[in-house]
Structures are given as structure tokens and as C-alpha cells.
Write a protein that holds these residues in place. Sequence first.
Motif, short mmCIF file in Angstrom:
data_model
loop_
_atom_site.label_atom_id
_atom_site.label_comp_id
_atom_site.label_asym_id
_atom_site.label_seq_id
_atom_site.Cartn_x
_atom_site.Cartn_y
_atom_site.Cartn_z
N LEU A 1 0.82 -1.21 0.00
CA LEU A 1 0.00 0.00 0.00
C LEU A 1 0.86 1.26 0.00
O LEU A 1 0.56 2.23 -0.70
CB LEU A 1 -0.93 0.00 1.21
CG LEU A 1 -1.95 -1.16 1.28
CD1 LEU A 1 -2.75 -1.07 2.57
CD2 LEU A 1 -2.87 -1.14 0.07
N HIS A 2 1.93 1.26 0.77
CA HIS A 2 2.78 2.45 0.85
C HIS A 2 3.64 2.64 -0.39
O HIS A 2 4.19 3.73 -0.60
CB HIS A 2 3.65 2.39 2.11
CG HIS A 2 2.94 2.80 3.35
ND1 HIS A 2 2.90 4.10 3.80
CD2 HIS A 2 2.19 2.08 4.24
CE1 HIS A 2 2.19 4.17 4.91
NE2 HIS A 2 1.74 2.95 5.20
N THR A 3 3.76 1.62 -1.20
CA THR A 3 4.51 1.75 -2.46
C THR A 3 3.81 2.70 -3.42
O THR A 3 4.47 3.48 -4.13
CB THR A 3 4.65 0.37 -3.13
OG1 THR A 3 5.48 -0.47 -2.31
CG2 THR A 3 5.27 0.48 -4.51
N ILE A 4 2.48 2.67 -3.45
CA ILE A 4 1.72 3.39 -4.48
C ILE A 4 1.96 4.91 -4.41
O ILE A 4 2.28 5.53 -5.44
CB ILE A 4 0.21 3.09 -4.36
CG1 ILE A 4 -0.03 1.56 -4.32
CG2 ILE A 4 -0.55 3.74 -5.49
CD1 ILE A 4 0.55 0.80 -5.48
N PRO A 5 1.83 5.57 -3.24
CA PRO A 5 2.06 7.02 -3.23
C PRO A 5 3.50 7.39 -3.55
O PRO A 5 3.75 8.47 -4.10
CB PRO A 5 1.68 7.43 -1.80
CG PRO A 5 1.75 6.19 -0.99
CD PRO A 5 1.38 5.07 -1.92
N LEU A 6 4.46 6.51 -3.23
CA LEU A 6 5.85 6.80 -3.59
C LEU A 6 6.03 6.77 -5.11
O LEU A 6 6.79 7.57 -5.67
CB LEU A 6 6.78 5.78 -2.93
CG LEU A 6 6.85 5.83 -1.40
CD1 LEU A 6 7.74 4.72 -0.86
CD2 LEU A 6 7.35 7.19 -0.91
N GLN A 7 5.34 5.85 -5.78
CA GLN A 7 5.39 5.82 -7.25
C GLN A 7 4.79 7.09 -7.83
O GLN A 7 5.35 7.70 -8.76
CB GLN A 7 4.63 4.60 -7.77
CG GLN A 7 5.25 3.27 -7.41
CD GLN A 7 4.36 2.09 -7.78
OE1 GLN A 7 3.19 2.27 -8.11
NE2 GLN A 7 4.91 0.88 -7.75
N LEU A 8 3.65 7.50 -7.28
CA LEU A 8 3.00 8.72 -7.76
C LEU A 8 3.88 9.95 -7.53
O LEU A 8 3.97 10.84 -8.40
CB LEU A 8 1.66 8.91 -7.06
CG LEU A 8 0.55 7.92 -7.44
CD1 LEU A 8 -0.63 8.07 -6.49
CD2 LEU A 8 0.10 8.13 -8.88
N LEU A 9 4.54 10.00 -6.39
CA LEU A 9 5.41 11.13 -6.08
C LEU A 9 6.55 11.21 -7.09
O LEU A 9 6.87 12.30 -7.61
CB LEU A 9 5.95 11.00 -4.66
CG LEU A 9 6.91 12.11 -4.19
CD1 LEU A 9 6.20 13.45 -4.18
CD2 LEU A 9 7.48 11.78 -2.82
N SER A 10 7.17 10.09 -7.38
CA SER A 10 8.28 10.07 -8.34
C SER A 10 7.80 10.50 -9.72
O SER A 10 8.46 11.29 -10.40
CB SER A 10 8.89 8.68 -8.40
OG SER A 10 9.42 8.30 -7.15
N TYR A 11 6.65 9.96 -10.12
CA TYR A 11 6.12 10.28 -11.45
C TYR A 11 5.85 11.78 -11.58
O TYR A 11 6.28 12.42 -12.55
CB TYR A 11 4.83 9.48 -11.70
CG TYR A 11 4.12 9.89 -12.97
CD1 TYR A 11 4.66 9.59 -14.22
CD2 TYR A 11 2.95 10.63 -12.93
CE1 TYR A 11 4.03 9.99 -15.39
CE2 TYR A 11 2.31 11.04 -14.09
CZ TYR A 11 2.85 10.71 -15.32
OH TYR A 11 2.24 11.12 -16.48
N HIS A 12 5.16 12.36 -10.62
CA HIS A 12 4.79 13.77 -10.74
C HIS A 12 5.98 14.70 -10.51
O HIS A 12 6.03 15.80 -11.08
CB HIS A 12 3.63 14.09 -9.81
CG HIS A 12 2.34 13.51 -10.29
ND1 HIS A 12 1.67 14.01 -11.39
CD2 HIS A 12 1.61 12.45 -9.85
CE1 HIS A 12 0.58 13.29 -11.60
NE2 HIS A 12 0.51 12.35 -10.69
N ALA A 13 6.95 14.27 -9.71
CA ALA A 13 8.18 15.06 -9.58
C ALA A 13 8.92 15.10 -10.91
O ALA A 13 9.46 16.15 -11.31
CB ALA A 13 9.07 14.47 -8.49
N ALA A 14 8.93 13.96 -11.61
CA ALA A 14 9.58 13.92 -12.93
C ALA A 14 8.86 14.82 -13.93
O ALA A 14 9.50 15.49 -14.75
CB ALA A 14 9.63 12.48 -13.43
N LEU A 15 7.53 14.84 -13.86
CA LEU A 15 6.77 15.74 -14.73
C LEU A 15 7.16 17.19 -14.47
O LEU A 15 7.34 17.99 -15.39
CB LEU A 15 5.27 15.57 -14.51
CG LEU A 15 4.59 14.31 -15.02
CD1 LEU A 15 3.09 14.41 -14.84
CD2 LEU A 15 4.92 14.06 -16.49
N GLN A 16 7.29 17.54 -13.19
CA GLN A 16 7.68 18.90 -12.84
C GLN A 16 9.08 19.24 -13.35
O GLN A 16 9.36 20.35 -13.77
CB GLN A 16 7.62 19.10 -11.32
CG GLN A 16 6.23 19.02 -10.73
CD GLN A 16 5.34 20.18 -11.16
OE1 GLN A 16 5.82 21.29 -11.32
NE2 GLN A 16 4.07 19.92 -11.37
#
Length: 610
Positions: free
Chosen positions: A577-592
Motif C-alpha cells: 500500500l505504501h509503495t503506491i504514493p511513492l510511485q506517484l510522487l516520483s512520477y509527478h516530480a519527474a513531470l515537474q
Amino acid sequence: MCGIVGAVAQRNVVPILLEGLRRLEYRGYDSAGLSVVNNGLQRARSTGRVVELESEVKRLNTHGHLGIAHTRWATHGAPTVNNAHPHVSRESLAVVHNGIIENHEELRKRLEGLGYEFTSETDTEVIVHLIHFHFQHNDKDLLSATQKAVLELKGAYAIGVISEDTPNRMICARKGSPLLLGLGIEENFIASDASALLPVTQKMIYLEEGDVADIGLISIRIFNSHGQQVERPVHISELSAEMAELGNYRHFMQKEIHEQPRALADTLENVLAQDSLQANIFGVQAESILSGIESVYIIACGTSFHAAMVARYWIESIAGIPCSAEVASEYRYRDSVPNPKALIVTISQSGETADTLAALEHAKMLGHAHSLTICNVPESALIRQSELSFLTRAGPEIGVASTKAFTTQLVALFLLAITLGKLRNKVSREQELLHMQALRELPNKIQQILKLEPEVIKWAESFANKQHALFLGRGQHYPIAMEGALKLKEISYIHAEAYPAGELKHGPLALVDKEMPVIAIAPNDTLIEKLKSNLQEVRARGGELYVFADQDAHISSEPGVQVIRLPGLGGYLSPILHTIPLQLLSYHAALQKGTDVDKPRNLAKSVTVE
């Protein structure tokens, strides 16, 4: 780590080759090229992505009924046009190659002495000249020339070969690097990955180690490493062309993050259809084998190694059996103490990871009798070479940074821990039912966490100007912190490190200041109070905290502390469960940051070289 596609047909194969390369671009994107036979040998090459090659092909008006193509991830030689595949010999014979030829320097000197001129820095060029030499001295038989040449190669290879002298015939061979055949109607194909051929066929033949294949419009002949003609089974791929399409998502990584509820449900579907967990989900002999093991040894690389580290906590806690995890590339090069009653577990998304395959072979040579692989690709080398196996059902994973493959691996490892616990009478019937119910609820819980994406996006906006980040976790969540750090550095190029939170005072605190974001995983488990103390150490030194916390972890937002609360209790499955928000954080940081999310610099998806 590169991509190969080839075709022989009664139509122009260039569109087939280009589409195949587009689908294989995640395996390598430093350069690309293709060669076709059309009243001689035509070749087009470019640096960069497949779209540049398409422009070059149009400019040269390249077309033909026989061709090979390649997208490259550089090993020997920089990503230049001269180093791009295919490589040719005396303008009459072309080769594409995945893998590494270890004796290329020795062969290069010999071939230069025979008058061959080298125009690249690659190890691959020795292959094309060597085949050409045998072709000229063997009655111009392309099959025999290739068979003779590969006997002289040391290392790993998957190759495709065409010659202007044989315009309806393609030769291919593999050793240590994946290659498969695609069967059509009066046309046939080769590829390093099934996804490249899905638009033209779902009928596949997976070549075995040492195989050489002679491919024509209608007939295919396969020869083993001893030169004997053999039959290999035909498989119908369960994948569809649409599964490897981007759809409405901006990137494959985003798509694959959001596919995780379905991927986990598909992986668990047959397992949870029964009223109890059966050992035979790992193979027909699993119960007798797993009942007799004394320990578990897990070998993997990269993200899969982080899954192995989580599994160590699960297996020792649930099954009460010693478990260790090791990086595959390290294991095979150190002196270890083998135990014939240990279970060797290998984990790989592709099933073709060179270091993991070599580690499995090394373990067998040491006397380890039992092996199990967890993999996402049926008929992959690891599955074929392991005694037991569990196939995850994540579907194609195109983004270089692994997401759904990782979480399905974790589910498979959790099933292994429960199975071992049952066989050792460490898991009661009541506990088994609770574990099974938790697994049934997992896809829905992940769906709820995905709804937190807008909150994660706000965090990511503050990461755009950061150069470094620190990830903290404790217990079974420490490997998840490592995975979070890996994801961030892979796709955003922000330097990130992970530590067990209790290790802060032993060095990492020296790095903490207001410019170093600290991301913490805070489940409500037995270590939560210890973790809170560690977080206070960060705040006392002016660090900015970003905390993913369970609802009842009692961590509040305040100046310098931002909190996103995850719904529900995870228990043993909390790491997933805690993996999912870390994936989202990495993805959106890369977009930024504006980086190429699916194809990060210097990396490739399937690591088939050592």
C-alpha cells in the motif's frame, strides 16, 4: 538491453520493422537502425529515438521484403550513427545483435588481419565480419556460416542475419539473450520481445539456449547447439496489441501505476478462487519440495531486489524459516556456503535478467537442488530453468521504472510466505483465512490510495527545484523506502538515498537541512513511536518532512511537516500500500522536472547484459 525485430514477407516489411522498434524502444533508445534486401542491401540508421529513424527511412525511400532492425542501449561505443545497428560486412551482409561478446578484441585483431575494415567501436561488428568470412569460405551457405561463427563467440548474444545473396531467408541465433520467432501466413518474424510482434501475429516460438534458426517465407528450421534439427513448441501469446498501447494516459508509467488494482486482481484470481491456499500454485511438485527446505535464499536485481528484502521479513515472521536476500550480480562473485536444502528464489520482471540467470546457474553449480522463480513473462529463460515458478499477471510493463511488476512480485512472495508457513504448521487455518481476506481487499485499497494523487501532485511541485532527497522507513518498510528513492532518482534525476530511520543519527543527519526533503513511511505498527522520535530528529535540524502515514498513526501536519494519510490498515501488506504514493510522487516530480518519464537517460528496461 536492446531491441531486435526482423521479418521476411511478400510485402514491404519496413512498416513492420518500424512499428516493432517503436514497441521495443523501452529496451533501448540511444540509436536505431534497419537493413533490408532490395536489389542489394539498404541501410538506414540514426541516433536518438525511432522517430528519427522513420524520417531517415522516408528520406532514403527504404523498402524491401526482407529486413532486420534494432534499437540500441549503448554498451561498447558511444551512441553514434557509426555504432548503431545493423552492422554490415562489405555491403552485402547485415547483423543486429543484443548482448556482449567478451572475446571481441581477440576476434577483431584476427579479422583485421584477414583484411576486414572496422567502422565502429562496437563488439557487434566482429559478428558480421566473422559470419561474412565463413559465408565466403563455406559455399555461401548463410545458415552454416552463422553456425560456425557463433561457435567462436564467447559471451551473450541474440542475433539476426540477412544477406543480399539470400533475399528470402533470415538466420537468427541466441545464447544468454532472449529471442523468439513469430509465425505468420507465408511470412515469419523474429523479435527479442513478444510485444514487438503483436500487431502481426500471436503465434510464437521461444528459442532455447544455443538455438540457430533458418527462417523463410513458409518454412522454419531450428537447430540446437549441437547442430541437430529440433522442434520447439508453438505458443499463442495471451497478450494483445492494445495491452501495450498508451491509451488515454500521458505516459506508460502513469498507466501502469493505475493498472495495479487490475494487475493484482489478475495475479490473485486463480489463487483466491479456492477456499485455501494450495502449494501447487508454485508447481506440481511444490508441496513435496517446499516441505523439505530448511531456508530460503532470494536473488534479484534492482526493484526486484527490494521485493526480495520485503519478503525476508515476511518469510521469517510468517513461516519461521531463515531467509536472506542478495543482489544477483554480487552473489555469483563471492564465496558462499551452499545448502542443498535451501530454496533458491529468483525474481525478475522479464525473466531474462542476465545477472539473475547467471546467479541461478551459479547456485545450481554449488549444489543447490531446489529453485523457484517469480516472473511476469511466460516461457522466459528463468521460468524454463527453474524447478518451480509463479507467473505474475501484470501484463506488459513498458515504462523503464517498474511499478505494477513490483507490486505483483510482492503479492507472489507473500503467497510463498503463507504457503511455507502452512507447510511448517506456523499458519493456522484462522490466520490463513485472514491473510486471504486481506489479499482480496488489496486491489480496492490500492484504488482508494490512487485517489490521493491530487495531494501527491502538490507535494511534487515543491520537489522540482530540489537536488537531493532522503527516504526513511523501518522494518518491512525500509525496503519500500529504498524503492521510493530508486524511483525518484530513476525518472526525475534527483539524487535520493534511503535509510532505516534508526540510522539517521549514525551519519545521514549531517545531510539534513531545509533544502533536503525527507520522505518518511509511517505505518501504524509496533515501530511507530520509534519512527516518531526519528522524525523529531529531522525537525530539530530544520529538515522538511513529507510523511505518508496510516490514518491512525497520530502524526499531524504542522509547519515543516506535511502529511498524507493512507486509508485502511495494511498489516503485513502495508508495504504494498505504501509503495503506491511513492510511485506517484516520483512520477509527478519527474513531470515537474520535465524529464522523459518512460525512457530515462542511460537506462533500459530489460537488462540482458552483465
